[in-house]
Design an enzyme around this catalytic site. Structure first.
Site, PDB file in Angstrom:
ATOM      1  N   GLU A 255     -14.567  38.735  26.146  1.00 50.76           N
ATOM      2  CA  GLU A 255     -14.473  39.870  26.968  1.00 50.76           C
ATOM      3  C   GLU A 255     -15.032  40.526  28.061  1.00 50.76           C
ATOM      4  O   GLU A 255     -15.210  41.160  28.883  1.00 50.76           O
ATOM      5  CB  GLU A 255     -13.643  41.100  25.854  1.00 50.76           C
ATOM      6  CG  GLU A 255     -12.436  41.041  25.497  1.00 50.76           C
ATOM      7  CD  GLU A 255     -12.515  41.656  23.673  1.00 50.76           C
ATOM      8  OE1 GLU A 255     -12.397  42.710  23.390  1.00 50.76           O
ATOM      9  OE2 GLU A 255     -11.687  41.269  22.921  1.00 50.76           O
TER      10      GLU A 255
ATOM     11  N   HIS B 267     -19.837  38.416  24.402  1.00 52.87           N
ATOM     12  CA  HIS B 267     -17.665  37.924  23.540  1.00 52.87           C
ATOM     13  C   HIS B 267     -17.080  37.448  25.290  1.00 52.87           C
ATOM     14  O   HIS B 267     -17.041  37.414  26.375  1.00 52.87           O
ATOM     15  CB  HIS B 267     -18.119  39.114  22.974  1.00 52.87           C
ATOM     16  CG  HIS B 267     -16.604  39.368  22.414  1.00 52.87           C
ATOM     17  ND1 HIS B 267     -15.037  39.725  23.124  1.00 52.87           N
ATOM     18  CD2 HIS B 267     -15.818  39.238  21.194  1.00 52.87           C
ATOM     19  CE1 HIS B 267     -14.459  39.585  22.361  1.00 52.87           C
ATOM     20  NE2 HIS B 267     -14.808  39.602  21.071  1.00 52.87           N
TER      21      HIS B 267
ATOM     22  N   GLY C 182      -7.413  38.319  18.557  1.00 55.68           N
ATOM     23  CA  GLY C 182      -6.498  40.167  19.163  1.00 55.68           C
ATOM     24  C   GLY C 182      -5.305  39.524  19.530  1.00 55.68           C
ATOM     25  O   GLY C 182      -4.460  40.099  19.599  1.00 55.68           O
TER      26      GLY C 182
ATOM     27  N   ASN D  42     -16.594  44.236  14.747  1.00 57.29           N
ATOM     28  CA  ASN D  42     -16.857  43.673  16.363  1.00 57.29           C
ATOM     29  C   ASN D  42     -15.698  45.502  16.920  1.00 57.29           C
ATOM     30  O   ASN D  42     -14.562  45.028  16.606  1.00 57.29           O
ATOM     31  CB  ASN D  42     -16.512  42.756  17.343  1.00 57.29           C
ATOM     32  CG  ASN D  42     -16.617  43.278  18.786  1.00 57.29           C
ATOM     33  OD1 ASN D  42     -17.341  44.242  19.308  1.00 57.29           O
ATOM     34  ND2 ASN D  42     -16.395  42.325  19.077  1.00 57.29           N
ATOM     35  N   TRP D  43     -16.242  46.660  16.736  1.00 56.29           N
ATOM     36  CA  TRP D  43     -15.650  47.591  16.565  1.00 56.29           C
ATOM     37  C   TRP D  43     -14.341  47.365  18.163  1.00 56.29           C
ATOM     38  O   TRP D  43     -13.833  48.519  18.567  1.00 56.29           O
ATOM     39  CB  TRP D  43     -16.241  48.724  16.509  1.00 56.29           C
ATOM     40  CG  TRP D  43     -16.011  48.915  14.539  1.00 56.29           C
ATOM     41  CD1 TRP D  43     -15.982  48.346  14.183  1.00 56.29           C
ATOM     42  CD2 TRP D  43     -17.138  50.344  14.526  1.00 56.29           C
ATOM     43  NE1 TRP D  43     -16.361  48.369  12.549  1.00 56.29           N
ATOM     44  CE2 TRP D  43     -16.842  49.989  12.636  1.00 56.29           C
ATOM     45  CE3 TRP D  43     -16.928  51.415  14.902  1.00 56.29           C
ATOM     46  CZ2 TRP D  43     -16.683  50.592  12.129  1.00 56.29           C
ATOM     47  CZ3 TRP D  43     -18.346  51.956  13.872  1.00 56.29           C
ATOM     48  CH2 TRP D  43     -17.256  51.566  12.331  1.00 56.29           C
TER      49      TRP D  43
ATOM     50  N   SER E 177      -7.964  36.402  14.535  1.00 54.62           N
ATOM     51  CA  SER E 177      -7.002  37.169  14.176  1.00 54.62           C
ATOM     52  C   SER E 177      -7.115  37.421  12.964  1.00 54.62           C
ATOM     53  O   SER E 177      -6.597  36.172  12.214  1.00 54.62           O
ATOM     54  CB  SER E 177      -5.449  36.321  14.648  1.00 54.62           C
ATOM     55  OG  SER E 177      -5.172  37.022  16.029  1.00 54.62           O
TER      56      SER E 177
ATOM     57  N   GLY F  14     -12.586  41.492  14.481  1.00 54.04           N
ATOM     58  CA  GLY F  14     -12.199  42.633  15.715  1.00 54.04           C
ATOM     59  C   GLY F  14     -11.451  43.377  15.434  1.00 54.04           C
ATOM     60  O   GLY F  14     -12.088  44.503  14.229  1.00 54.04           O
ATOM     61  N   GLY F  15     -10.061  43.705  15.221  1.00 56.54           N
ATOM     62  CA  GLY F  15      -8.319  44.798  15.210  1.00 56.54           C
ATOM     63  C   GLY F  15      -8.726  44.652  13.060  1.00 56.54           C
ATOM     64  O   GLY F  15      -8.697  45.753  13.387  1.00 56.54           O
TER      65      GLY F  15
HETATM   66  C1  PEP Z   1     -13.399  39.739  18.317  1.00 58.33           C
HETATM   67  O1  PEP Z   1     -12.744  39.936  19.026  1.00 58.33           O
HETATM   68  O2  PEP Z   1     -14.296  39.264  18.214  1.00 58.33           O
HETATM   69  C2  PEP Z   1     -11.837  38.931  17.751  1.00 58.33           C
HETATM   70  C3  PEP Z   1     -12.233  37.999  16.578  1.00 58.33           C
HETATM   71  O3  PEP Z   1     -10.704  39.989  17.327  1.00 58.33           O
HETATM   72  P1  PEP Z   1      -9.747  39.899  16.521  1.00 58.33           P
HETATM   73  O4  PEP Z   1     -10.129  39.677  15.160  1.00 58.33           O
HETATM   74  O5  PEP Z   1      -9.200  41.070  16.033  1.00 58.33           O
HETATM   75  O6  PEP Z   1      -8.987  38.834  17.335  1.00 58.33           O
END
Ligand code: PEP
Length: 251
Positions: free
Chosen positions: A98, A96, A174, A9-10, A214, A235-236
Site C-alpha cells: 500500500e 508494504h 485484503g 498490521n492495523w 488473507s 492485516g484484517g
Molecule cells: C497486509 O496488509 O499486510 C495483509 C496481509 O492484509 P490482509 O491480511 O488483510 O490480507
C-alpha cells in the site's frame, strides 16, 4: 534457529480508545494460550506511544507501519526512525504494497528507509510481492528477485540479524484470496535460496520469512506448517483479538 513471528498490521484503523481496548483484549487473550512465536502489533503512528505503554508487561511488541528516511527537517507530516525509537518502538514495517502503490515508495526510497532504520537500530520487516499480472504472466520470481536485489540483498551480512522478510503477493492482500501453502512455500524457498547465494546458509537459515495475504485462524496452521514459512504479516484478521489469537495459536 530462527524466530517464528506473527505480526499484525492495523493499517489506518483504530482510534485511541479502540487501540486501548484491542490491546487490553489481546493481553487478556494471550494469557490464556501458549505462545510459541514473537507477537507484534502495528497501530497507527499517533497511537504508538500508548501501545508501547499498554504492552509494557506483555509478550506483545509494538512496531510502526512506516517512517521517513531523513533524520529530521522539513518533511511535513512525517516521522523519523529516531522518533520511533524515542517512544520505545523497536521495529518498523517498510515497503508494504500500500505504501508502494498509494505513496509512490520505490526501491530507491525504500533503500534509504531501510538504511535509516538500521542505522537507528530498528528492526525492519521488509515487505515485497508480485501483482496479479506478474503471477499470471509467470513473472513472479523475477519480480520478487528484483525487489529484494534492489533494496536489501546488498546489505551487509550482519544487517540480517535485524531484518525480517514478508512476502506478500499483492493479489492476496485484503482480497480474501490466499496463496496456497504450496505457493507460499515455493516462493519462500526461492527467497531463502537468494539469501543462501548472497550470504551463505548460516545467514539464510536465521532469517525469518513471513507470508502475508488473507491469513486467518482457519488457514494459518497449514501455511505456517511449511518449512520456509516462519509466520505471517496479518492485516484484517489482526483487528479482532479472537482472530489474531487464533492465528498466534497456530504455532
Ligand atoms: C497486509 O496488509 O499486510 C495483509 C496481509 O492484509 P490482509 O491480511 O488483510 O490480507
Amino acid at each position: 534457529m530462527r524466530n517464528n513471528i506473527v505480526a499484525g498490521n492495523w493499517k489506518m484503523n483504530n482510534d485511541a480508545t479502540q487501540t486501548r481496548v484491542l490491546i487490553n483484549d489481546l493481553n487478556k487473550a494471550l494469557e490464556e494460550v501458549s505462545i510459541n512465536c514473537r507477537v507484534l502489533i502495528s497501530p497507527t503512528s499517533i497511537n504508538l506511544t500508548s501501545a508501547v505503554a499498554l504492552t509494557q508487561d506483555s509478550v506483545i511488541e509494538v512496531s510502526a507501519q512506516n517512517m521517513h528516511q531523513a533524520k529530521s527537517g522539513a518533511f511535513t507530516g512525517e516521522i523519523s526512525a529516531e522518533m520511533l525509537k524515542d517512544v520505545g518502538v523497536k521495529t518498523v514495517i517498510l515497503g508494504h504494497s500500500e505504501r508502494r502503490t498509494y505513496f509512490g515508495e520505490d526501491d530507491k526510497i525504500l533503500t534509504e528507509k531501510v538504511a535509516s532504520a538500521l542505522e537507528n537500530n530498528l528492526e525492519v520487516i521488509f515487505c515485497f510481492g508480485e501483482s496479479l499480472e506478474d503471477r499470471k504472466s509467470e513473472n513472479h520470481f523475477n519480480v520478487v528477485e528484483s525487489q529484494l536485489k534492489n533494496v536489501v540483498l546488498s546489505l551487509s551480512a550482519s544487517s540480517w540479524k535485524h531484518i525480517v522478510l514478508a512476502y506478500e503477493p499483492v493479489w492476496a492482500i485484503g482480497t480474501g484470496e490466499t496463496a496456497s501453502p504450496e505457493q507460499a512455500q515455493e516462493m519462500h524457498a526461492f527467497i531463502r535460496s537468494l539469501l543462501v547465494d548472497t550470504y551463505g546458509s548460516s545467514v539464510a537459515e536465521h532469517v525469518s520469512i513471513l507470508y502475508g495475504g488473507s491469513v486467518k485462524p482457519t488457514n494459518a496452521r497449514e501455511i505456517f506448517s511449511k518449512e520456509d514459512v516462519d509466520g505471517g504479516l496479518i492485516g484484517g484478521a489482526s483487528l479482532k483479538a479472537s482472530d489474531f489469537t487464533g492465528i498466534i495459536s497456530a504455532f
